[in-house]
Design a protein around this motif. Sequence first.
Motif, PDB file in Angstrom:
ATOM      1  N   LEU A   1     -10.609   2.262   5.889  1.00  0.00           N
ATOM      2  CA  LEU A   1      -9.673   1.210   6.361  1.00  0.00           C
ATOM      3  C   LEU A   1      -9.361   0.186   5.143  1.00  0.00           C
ATOM      4  O   LEU A   1      -8.205  -0.245   5.322  1.00  0.00           O
ATOM      5  CB  LEU A   1     -10.320   0.597   7.460  1.00  0.00           C
ATOM      6  N   VAL A   2     -10.253  -0.296   4.617  1.00  0.00           N
ATOM      7  CA  VAL A   2      -9.923  -1.371   3.496  1.00  0.00           C
ATOM      8  C   VAL A   2      -8.843  -1.165   2.658  1.00  0.00           C
ATOM      9  O   VAL A   2      -7.895  -1.671   2.223  1.00  0.00           O
ATOM     10  CB  VAL A   2     -11.195  -1.841   2.834  1.00  0.00           C
ATOM     11  N   TRP A   3      -8.933   0.447   2.151  1.00  0.00           N
ATOM     12  CA  TRP A   3      -8.255   0.946   1.116  1.00  0.00           C
ATOM     13  C   TRP A   3      -6.847   1.032   1.700  1.00  0.00           C
ATOM     14  O   TRP A   3      -5.623   0.874   1.250  1.00  0.00           O
ATOM     15  CB  TRP A   3      -8.839   2.380   0.555  1.00  0.00           C
ATOM     16  N   SER A   4      -6.911   1.464   3.199  1.00  0.00           N
ATOM     17  CA  SER A   4      -5.439   1.830   3.628  1.00  0.00           C
ATOM     18  C   SER A   4      -4.806   0.438   3.938  1.00  0.00           C
ATOM     19  O   SER A   4      -3.447   0.227   3.649  1.00  0.00           O
ATOM     20  CB  SER A   4      -5.661   2.210   5.000  1.00  0.00           C
ATOM     21  N   LEU A   5      -5.460  -0.620   4.116  1.00  0.00           N
ATOM     22  CA  LEU A   5      -4.833  -1.884   4.181  1.00  0.00           C
ATOM     23  C   LEU A   5      -4.273  -2.527   2.944  1.00  0.00           C
ATOM     24  O   LEU A   5      -3.372  -2.989   2.897  1.00  0.00           O
ATOM     25  CB  LEU A   5      -5.957  -3.140   4.769  1.00  0.00           C
ATOM     26  N   CYS A   6      -5.060  -2.295   2.040  1.00  0.00           N
ATOM     27  CA  CYS A   6      -4.450  -2.632   0.599  1.00  0.00           C
ATOM     28  C   CYS A   6      -3.132  -1.880   0.211  1.00  0.00           C
ATOM     29  O   CYS A   6      -2.221  -2.528  -0.331  1.00  0.00           O
ATOM     30  CB  CYS A   6      -5.614  -2.411  -0.419  1.00  0.00           C
ATOM     31  N   ASN A   7      -3.086  -0.454   0.623  1.00  0.00           N
ATOM     32  CA  ASN A   7      -2.011   0.399   0.279  1.00  0.00           C
ATOM     33  C   ASN A   7      -0.876  -0.092   1.112  1.00  0.00           C
ATOM     34  O   ASN A   7       0.155  -0.176   0.705  1.00  0.00           O
ATOM     35  CB  ASN A   7      -2.408   1.860   0.372  1.00  0.00           C
TER      36      ASN A   7
ATOM     37  N   ASN B   1       3.814   0.138  -0.419  1.00  0.00           N
ATOM     38  CA  ASN B   1       4.077   0.799   0.657  1.00  0.00           C
ATOM     39  C   ASN B   1       5.356   1.678   0.331  1.00  0.00           C
ATOM     40  O   ASN B   1       6.150   1.856   1.456  1.00  0.00           O
ATOM     41  CB  ASN B   1       4.029   0.036   1.933  1.00  0.00           C
ATOM     42  N   PHE B   2       5.356   2.280  -0.440  1.00  0.00           N
ATOM     43  CA  PHE B   2       6.455   3.340  -0.771  1.00  0.00           C
ATOM     44  C   PHE B   2       6.324   4.496   0.108  1.00  0.00           C
ATOM     45  O   PHE B   2       5.329   5.063   0.540  1.00  0.00           O
ATOM     46  CB  PHE B   2       6.278   4.028  -2.193  1.00  0.00           C
ATOM     47  N   CYS B   3       7.563   4.701   0.692  1.00  0.00           N
ATOM     48  CA  CYS B   3       7.736   5.831   1.939  1.00  0.00           C
ATOM     49  C   CYS B   3       6.605   5.612   2.820  1.00  0.00           C
ATOM     50  O   CYS B   3       6.396   6.719   3.710  1.00  0.00           O
ATOM     51  CB  CYS B   3       7.745   7.274   1.268  1.00  0.00           C
TER      52      CYS B   3
ATOM     53  N   MET C   1       1.024   5.011   7.164  1.00  0.00           N
ATOM     54  CA  MET C   1       0.418   6.339   7.680  1.00  0.00           C
ATOM     55  C   MET C   1      -1.279   6.506   7.387  1.00  0.00           C
ATOM     56  O   MET C   1      -2.130   6.787   8.089  1.00  0.00           O
ATOM     57  CB  MET C   1       0.908   7.577   7.137  1.00  0.00           C
ATOM     58  N   ALA C   2      -1.549   5.959   6.346  1.00  0.00           N
ATOM     59  CA  ALA C   2      -3.044   6.242   5.948  1.00  0.00           C
ATOM     60  C   ALA C   2      -3.898   5.049   6.783  1.00  0.00           C
ATOM     61  O   ALA C   2      -5.035   5.262   7.299  1.00  0.00           O
ATOM     62  CB  ALA C   2      -3.335   5.624   4.379  1.00  0.00           C
ATOM     63  N   LEU C   3      -3.269   3.816   6.968  1.00  0.00           N
ATOM     64  CA  LEU C   3      -3.681   2.877   7.953  1.00  0.00           C
ATOM     65  C   LEU C   3      -3.705   3.547   9.354  1.00  0.00           C
ATOM     66  O   LEU C   3      -4.951   3.464  10.086  1.00  0.00           O
ATOM     67  CB  LEU C   3      -3.103   1.645   8.044  1.00  0.00           C
TER      68      LEU C   3
ATOM     69  N   ALA D   1      -0.338   7.152  -1.686  1.00  0.00           N
ATOM     70  CA  ALA D   1       0.260   5.756  -1.806  1.00  0.00           C
ATOM     71  C   ALA D   1      -0.227   5.058  -3.131  1.00  0.00           C
ATOM     72  O   ALA D   1       0.522   4.127  -3.874  1.00  0.00           O
ATOM     73  CB  ALA D   1      -0.329   4.909  -0.721  1.00  0.00           C
ATOM     74  N   ALA D   2      -1.503   5.170  -3.599  1.00  0.00           N
ATOM     75  CA  ALA D   2      -2.066   4.525  -4.855  1.00  0.00           C
ATOM     76  C   ALA D   2      -1.314   5.058  -5.823  1.00  0.00           C
ATOM     77  O   ALA D   2      -0.992   4.392  -6.904  1.00  0.00           O
ATOM     78  CB  ALA D   2      -3.516   4.577  -4.751  1.00  0.00           C
ATOM     79  N   GLY D   3      -1.062   6.466  -5.771  1.00  0.00           N
ATOM     80  CA  GLY D   3      -0.434   7.103  -7.031  1.00  0.00           C
ATOM     81  C   GLY D   3       1.028   6.403  -7.259  1.00  0.00           C
ATOM     82  O   GLY D   3       1.434   6.226  -8.384  1.00  0.00           O
ATOM     83  N   TRP D   4       1.743   6.538  -6.232  1.00  0.00           N
ATOM     84  CA  TRP D   4       2.983   5.790  -6.238  1.00  0.00           C
ATOM     85  C   TRP D   4       3.069   4.406  -6.463  1.00  0.00           C
ATOM     86  O   TRP D   4       3.990   3.881  -7.365  1.00  0.00           O
ATOM     87  CB  TRP D   4       3.853   6.124  -4.542  1.00  0.00           C
TER      88      TRP D   4
END
Length: 142
Positions: free
Chosen positions: A44-50, A55-57, A62-64, A96-99
Amino acid sequence: MDNHSYNFPSDCTPLTNCKSARKPVGSTVVNMGNTGKNPPRDYLVWSLCNTLYVNFCCLGFMALIYSIKARDQKTQGNLQLAQECSDKAKWYNILAAGWNLLIPLLAIVLLVLLLVHLGSSQGSFDFLGEDGLQNFLKLFSW
């Protein structure tokens, strides 16, 4: 409230039963379920950061969503569906982190190439004039 000194029998202490009055009967076993396997993570924390960063595309969003679904399923006890949502959240977070790392790196590389080109154009900062665009495109040709 008055401070009094209390006298207890030698075999009794406060908040416990006296040893002479009651003997322990047996042990109590509490079944905590299957402790051999860890519950799935929800990321959840990683998804919030992304989600909050670039937030490309909508990959972070979606991860959140899948992170929240994984947490909900974990609290309901459906560990199989929680694991599936957790895996999807993990892969959306990786994408998301890669982008999020790739876009600033590309911008930095393009800025460096532009500065190198402008520095090698013999003092002329006319980017499109005197074959400036062709010289800039030569940087990308092998």
